[in-house]
Design a protein around this motif. Structure first.
Motif, PDB file in Angstrom:
ATOM      1  N   VAL A 279      16.579  -2.758  -2.786  1.00  0.00           N
ATOM      2  CA  VAL A 279      16.566  -2.300  -1.525  1.00  0.00           C
ATOM      3  C   VAL A 279      17.749  -2.965  -0.667  1.00  0.00           C
ATOM      4  O   VAL A 279      18.612  -2.358  -0.151  1.00  0.00           O
ATOM      5  N   MET A 280      17.375  -4.313  -0.615  1.00  0.00           N
ATOM      6  CA  MET A 280      18.356  -5.415   0.104  1.00  0.00           C
ATOM      7  C   MET A 280      19.882  -5.121  -0.516  1.00  0.00           C
ATOM      8  O   MET A 280      20.941  -4.800   0.398  1.00  0.00           O
ATOM      9  N   LEU A 281      20.004  -5.156  -1.542  1.00  0.00           N
ATOM     10  CA  LEU A 281      21.513  -4.627  -2.348  1.00  0.00           C
ATOM     11  C   LEU A 281      21.823  -3.518  -1.937  1.00  0.00           C
ATOM     12  O   LEU A 281      23.265  -3.500  -1.641  1.00  0.00           O
ATOM     13  N   LEU A 282      21.269  -2.579  -1.889  1.00  0.00           N
ATOM     14  CA  LEU A 282      21.754  -1.245  -1.494  1.00  0.00           C
ATOM     15  C   LEU A 282      22.014  -1.216   0.013  1.00  0.00           C
ATOM     16  O   LEU A 282      23.193  -0.786   0.263  1.00  0.00           O
ATOM     17  N   PHE A 283      21.382  -1.845   0.867  1.00  0.00           N
ATOM     18  CA  PHE A 283      21.797  -2.011   2.298  1.00  0.00           C
ATOM     19  C   PHE A 283      23.125  -2.909   2.331  1.00  0.00           C
ATOM     20  O   PHE A 283      24.015  -2.744   3.132  1.00  0.00           O
TER      21      PHE A 283
ATOM     22  N   PHE B 187       7.461   2.244  -0.779  1.00  0.00           N
ATOM     23  CA  PHE B 187       8.380   2.198  -1.970  1.00  0.00           C
ATOM     24  C   PHE B 187       7.974   0.871  -2.927  1.00  0.00           C
ATOM     25  O   PHE B 187       8.006   0.950  -4.209  1.00  0.00           O
ATOM     26  N   ALA B 188       7.830  -0.296  -2.449  1.00  0.00           N
ATOM     27  CA  ALA B 188       7.426  -1.523  -3.005  1.00  0.00           C
ATOM     28  C   ALA B 188       6.059  -1.242  -4.120  1.00  0.00           C
ATOM     29  O   ALA B 188       5.897  -1.461  -5.243  1.00  0.00           O
ATOM     30  N   TYR B 189       5.313  -0.656  -3.355  1.00  0.00           N
ATOM     31  CA  TYR B 189       3.946  -0.240  -3.930  1.00  0.00           C
ATOM     32  C   TYR B 189       4.008   0.539  -5.043  1.00  0.00           C
ATOM     33  O   TYR B 189       3.750   0.559  -6.238  1.00  0.00           O
TER      34      TYR B 189
ATOM     35  N   ASN C 261       0.931  -1.116  -0.061  1.00  0.00           N
ATOM     36  CA  ASN C 261      -0.114   0.194  -0.100  1.00  0.00           C
ATOM     37  C   ASN C 261       0.859   1.299   0.020  1.00  0.00           C
ATOM     38  O   ASN C 261       2.157   1.030   0.245  1.00  0.00           O
ATOM     39  N   SER C 262       0.327   2.611  -0.021  1.00  0.00           N
ATOM     40  CA  SER C 262       1.011   3.528  -0.401  1.00  0.00           C
ATOM     41  C   SER C 262       1.242   4.196   1.073  1.00  0.00           C
ATOM     42  O   SER C 262       1.779   5.356   0.878  1.00  0.00           O
ATOM     43  N   GLN C 263       0.983   3.463   2.089  1.00  0.00           N
ATOM     44  CA  GLN C 263       1.105   4.171   3.451  1.00  0.00           C
ATOM     45  C   GLN C 263       2.398   3.481   4.219  1.00  0.00           C
ATOM     46  O   GLN C 263       2.794   2.415   3.844  1.00  0.00           O
ATOM     47  N   TRP C 264       2.803   4.302   5.139  1.00  0.00           N
ATOM     48  CA  TRP C 264       4.195   3.677   5.964  1.00  0.00           C
ATOM     49  C   TRP C 264       3.247   2.922   6.943  1.00  0.00           C
ATOM     50  O   TRP C 264       2.404   3.338   7.501  1.00  0.00           O
ATOM     51  N   ARG C 265       3.954   1.586   7.265  1.00  0.00           N
ATOM     52  CA  ARG C 265       3.327   0.802   8.312  1.00  0.00           C
ATOM     53  C   ARG C 265       4.694   0.652   9.255  1.00  0.00           C
ATOM     54  O   ARG C 265       5.528   0.042   9.301  1.00  0.00           O
ATOM     55  N   VAL C 266       4.238   1.655  10.297  1.00  0.00           N
ATOM     56  CA  VAL C 266       5.441   1.949  11.248  1.00  0.00           C
ATOM     57  C   VAL C 266       5.701   0.779  12.102  1.00  0.00           C
ATOM     58  O   VAL C 266       6.905   0.233  12.225  1.00  0.00           O
TER      59      VAL C 266
ATOM     60  N   LEU D 249      13.248  -6.393   2.980  1.00  0.00           N
ATOM     61  CA  LEU D 249      11.768  -6.484   3.163  1.00  0.00           C
ATOM     62  C   LEU D 249      10.968  -5.294   3.724  1.00  0.00           C
ATOM     63  O   LEU D 249      10.003  -5.056   3.384  1.00  0.00           O
ATOM     64  N   ALA D 250      11.504  -4.975   4.903  1.00  0.00           N
ATOM     65  CA  ALA D 250      10.914  -3.878   5.669  1.00  0.00           C
ATOM     66  C   ALA D 250      11.075  -2.696   5.168  1.00  0.00           C
ATOM     67  O   ALA D 250       9.868  -2.104   5.001  1.00  0.00           O
ATOM     68  N   TRP D 251      12.098  -2.091   4.474  1.00  0.00           N
ATOM     69  CA  TRP D 251      11.975  -0.826   3.866  1.00  0.00           C
ATOM     70  C   TRP D 251      11.499  -0.697   2.489  1.00  0.00           C
ATOM     71  O   TRP D 251      11.219   0.243   1.823  1.00  0.00           O
TER      72      TRP D 251
END
Length: 264
Positions: free
Chosen positions: A108-112, A230-232, A7-12, A222-224
């Motif tokens: 994202v994982m590769l950047l980390f 981002f994934a959405y 989704n387009s929202q942050w899931r804190v 996965l988290a970020w």
């Protein structure tokens, strides 16, 4: 149809939970008292998996094949096949967006991984693999030199932490776990664990390279990706960007029938 966890929202809360677990896991590897436990686990696991290799029998041959570079490509294709087979884990309308979302998480994982590699180097956390440290370790490249020359087997690394191979398998399994249920969930995790074994049996990685380093990177990626927009956003953008291509490919016989192309 967008996968329900995107989704387009942050899931804190899940974002903080994944980051917290990842950091705690890494700290257990860095803190001396718990690191001693990890070191013992590493040695015992390596002995359990590697000692039967000395016999050069079926056990050794199985994992020697699994350690070949071309087999890694086959594993990747099999992982994609499970993801893209409509009705197995994702329905036909979700396949393409799920693929794009996974690619976003992988990026994202590769950047980390790039940043973490620099931190590991700076802090002196790096170490050689088990096959280079443990005296008397069975080396698959020495047992099957002909295979090594032809197929490039992986049984050692001067810099083994974290386990890159394991991190990719783990983020795939974690991502698929959002959707997979019952025997399909079991299938995903059995695949991930079995495909991690060749590096551990051969001694290219310690157990904690995968169980600490691999899990750490997979959780962050996965988290970020999935608990932020981002994934959405990335899957939506890739969907639009590739639309002209998928329209063309949908007219190609056989290829156009694939759910990742047709969306049905």
């Amino acid at each position: 149809m967008t996968p329900s966890f995107l989704n387009s929202q942050w899931r804190v809360r899940p974002l903080l939970a994944c980051n917290g677990v990842a950091l705690l896991l890494l700290l257990t590897w860095l803190w001396a008292p718990s690191r001693a436990i990890w070191d013992q686990v590493d040695l015992h696991l390596f002995a359990l998996l590697n000692e039967p290799v000395h016999a050069a029998g079926l056990w050794a041959k199985t994992w020697a094949i699994g350690s070949m570079r071309p087999v890694d490509m086959g594993v990747g294709l099999l992982m994609l096949a499970v993801m893209l087979k409509a009705g197995l884990v994702f329905n036909a309308a979700q396949v393409r967006q799920a693929l794009f979302a996974f690619l976003a998480a992988l990026i994202v994982m590769l950047l980390f991984r790039v940043g973490f590699a620099e931190l590991v180097k700076l802090m002196g956390w790096q170490r050689p693999s088990a096959s280079l440290v443990v005296e008397g370790a069975a080396r698959l490249t020495e047992l099957f030199p002909g295979w090594e020359e032809r197929w490039d087997m992986k049984d050692s690394a001067t810099r083994s932490f974290p386990g890159d191979h394991a991190s990719v398998l783990l983020i795939w399994a974690m991502f698929m776990s959002f959707f997979a249920r019952n025997w399909r969930l079991l299938l995903v995790w059995v695949m991930a664990l079995v495909f991690m074994l060749p590096r551990l049996v051969a001694g290219a990685h310690w157990g904690s390279d995968a169980l600490v380093g691999g899990v750490f990177l997979a959780l962050l990626g996965l988290a970020w990706a999935c608990f932020t927009p981002f994934a959405y956003t990335a899957s939506g953008w890739l969907e639009k960007a590739t639309l002209p291509l998928t329209r063309v490919l949908s007219k190609v016989p056989l290829l156009g029938r694939l759910s990742v192309i047709s969306g049905r």
